[in-house]
Design a protein around this motif. Structure first.
Motif, PDB file in Angstrom:
ATOM      1  N   PHE A  20       0.847  -1.190   0.000  1.00  5.48           N
ATOM      2  CA  PHE A  20       0.000   0.000   0.000  1.00  5.48           C
ATOM      3  C   PHE A  20       0.884   1.242   0.000  1.00  5.48           C
ATOM      4  O   PHE A  20       1.773   1.385   0.836  1.00  5.48           O
ATOM      5  CB  PHE A  20      -0.946  -0.019   1.199  1.00  5.48           C
ATOM      6  CG  PHE A  20      -2.071  -0.994   1.019  1.00  5.48           C
ATOM      7  CD1 PHE A  20      -3.286  -0.578   0.504  1.00  5.48           C
ATOM      8  CD2 PHE A  20      -1.900  -2.331   1.308  1.00  5.48           C
ATOM      9  CE1 PHE A  20      -4.312  -1.484   0.301  1.00  5.48           C
ATOM     10  CE2 PHE A  20      -2.921  -3.244   1.112  1.00  5.48           C
ATOM     11  CZ  PHE A  20      -4.133  -2.816   0.606  1.00  5.48           C
ATOM     12  N   SER A  21       0.641   2.138  -0.971  1.00  5.75           N
ATOM     13  CA  SER A  21       1.461   3.332  -1.136  1.00  5.75           C
ATOM     14  C   SER A  21       0.711   4.593  -0.732  1.00  5.75           C
ATOM     15  O   SER A  21       1.227   5.681  -0.852  1.00  5.75           O
ATOM     16  CB  SER A  21       1.939   3.450  -2.581  1.00  5.75           C
ATOM     17  OG  SER A  21       0.835   3.522  -3.450  1.00  5.75           O
ATOM     18  N   ASN A  24      -5.969   3.657   0.018  1.00  2.00           N
ATOM     19  CA  ASN A  24      -6.680   2.943  -1.048  1.00  2.00           C
ATOM     20  C   ASN A  24      -5.867   2.768  -2.325  1.00  2.00           C
ATOM     21  O   ASN A  24      -6.434   2.578  -3.401  1.00  2.00           O
ATOM     22  CB  ASN A  24      -8.014   3.633  -1.376  1.00  2.00           C
ATOM     23  CG  ASN A  24      -8.915   3.721  -0.180  1.00  2.00           C
ATOM     24  OD1 ASN A  24      -8.775   2.967   0.779  1.00  2.00           O
ATOM     25  ND2 ASN A  24      -9.832   4.655  -0.202  1.00  2.00           N
ATOM     26  N   ARG A  25      -4.552   2.824  -2.238  1.00  2.00           N
ATOM     27  CA  ARG A  25      -3.676   2.629  -3.397  1.00  2.00           C
ATOM     28  C   ARG A  25      -2.736   1.476  -3.097  1.00  2.00           C
ATOM     29  O   ARG A  25      -2.077   1.458  -2.058  1.00  2.00           O
ATOM     30  CB  ARG A  25      -2.868   3.894  -3.702  1.00  2.00           C
ATOM     31  CG  ARG A  25      -3.699   5.154  -3.854  1.00  2.00           C
ATOM     32  CD  ARG A  25      -4.651   5.121  -5.012  1.00  2.00           C
ATOM     33  NE  ARG A  25      -3.913   5.157  -6.248  1.00  2.00           N
ATOM     34  CZ  ARG A  25      -4.413   4.851  -7.429  1.00  2.00           C
ATOM     35  NH1 ARG A  25      -5.657   4.464  -7.537  1.00  2.00           N
ATOM     36  NH2 ARG A  25      -3.687   4.903  -8.497  1.00  2.00           N
ATOM     37  N   ARG A  27       0.075  -1.620  -4.867  1.00  2.00           N
ATOM     38  CA  ARG A  27       0.821  -2.247  -5.962  1.00  2.00           C
ATOM     39  C   ARG A  27       0.931  -3.728  -5.609  1.00  2.00           C
ATOM     40  O   ARG A  27       1.320  -4.082  -4.501  1.00  2.00           O
ATOM     41  CB  ARG A  27       2.203  -1.646  -6.116  1.00  2.00           C
ATOM     42  CG  ARG A  27       3.000  -2.254  -7.263  1.00  2.00           C
ATOM     43  CD  ARG A  27       4.383  -1.655  -7.396  1.00  2.00           C
ATOM     44  NE  ARG A  27       4.381  -0.214  -7.478  1.00  2.00           N
ATOM     45  CZ  ARG A  27       4.228   0.500  -8.608  1.00  2.00           C
ATOM     46  NH1 ARG A  27       4.048  -0.109  -9.760  1.00  2.00           N
ATOM     47  NH2 ARG A  27       4.266   1.811  -8.592  1.00  2.00           N
ATOM     48  N   VAL A  44       0.076   0.737  -9.837  1.00  2.00           N
ATOM     49  CA  VAL A  44      -0.717   1.033  -8.642  1.00  2.00           C
ATOM     50  C   VAL A  44      -2.192   0.968  -9.012  1.00  2.00           C
ATOM     51  O   VAL A  44      -2.623   1.520 -10.022  1.00  2.00           O
ATOM     52  CB  VAL A  44      -0.354   2.418  -8.076  1.00  2.00           C
ATOM     53  CG1 VAL A  44      -1.270   2.791  -6.920  1.00  2.00           C
ATOM     54  CG2 VAL A  44       1.096   2.422  -7.622  1.00  2.00           C
ATOM     55  N   SER A  46      -6.454   0.754  -7.314  1.00  3.33           N
ATOM     56  CA  SER A  46      -7.298   1.144  -6.197  1.00  3.33           C
ATOM     57  C   SER A  46      -7.779  -0.088  -5.454  1.00  3.33           C
ATOM     58  O   SER A  46      -8.267  -1.038  -6.061  1.00  3.33           O
ATOM     59  CB  SER A  46      -8.502   1.935  -6.731  1.00  3.33           C
ATOM     60  OG  SER A  46      -9.386   2.239  -5.686  1.00  3.33           O
ATOM     61  N   SER A  62     -12.748  -2.545  -3.967  1.00  6.29           N
ATOM     62  CA  SER A  62     -12.841  -1.199  -3.426  1.00  6.29           C
ATOM     63  C   SER A  62     -14.315  -0.860  -3.237  1.00  6.29           C
ATOM     64  O   SER A  62     -15.185  -1.700  -3.468  1.00  6.29           O
ATOM     65  CB  SER A  62     -12.178  -0.195  -4.380  1.00  6.29           C
ATOM     66  OG  SER A  62     -12.970  -0.005  -5.523  1.00  6.29           O
TER      67      SER A  62
END
Length: 95
Positions: A20-21, A24-25, A27, A44, A46, A62
């Motif tokens: 997680f970056s 809600n993002r 990779r 990346v 969602s 999501s």
């Protein structure tokens, strides 16, 4: 999920990492479970929760949609609009 959190999910043929970056993002990255070599890495995408895998398909979800990827190649398989949760039971991924 928060930024800089890393979670793993193990299927019969791959170790999948969700990095997680940001809010809600995420990779996605698949590693060979025997050698640790990277098989593929996604752009990346969602997601609001941990990806679920049955070893063949990897599902992210999501508040707006669910997406499925090939656990072997990372290829995007399908997308479905709507709010979902995903879970794997007895090597089968469910939405």
């Amino acid at each position: 999920m928060q930024a800089d959190e890393v979670f793993s999910s193990v299927g019969p043929n791959a170790l999948v990492l969700a990095r997680f970056s940001g809010l809600n993002r995420v990779r996605l990255e698949a590693l060979d479970p025997r050698t640790g070599a990277r098989r593929w890495q996604s752009p990346v995408v969602s997601a609001i929760g941990l990806p679920s895998t049955d070893g063949v398909t990897l599902v992210t979800f999501s508040d707006a949609h669910a997406d499925a990827y090939s656990a072997a190649t990372g290829r995007h398989l399908w997308s479905s609009p709507g709010s979902y949760q995903a879970v794997t039971v007895d090597n089968t991924a469910y939405l």
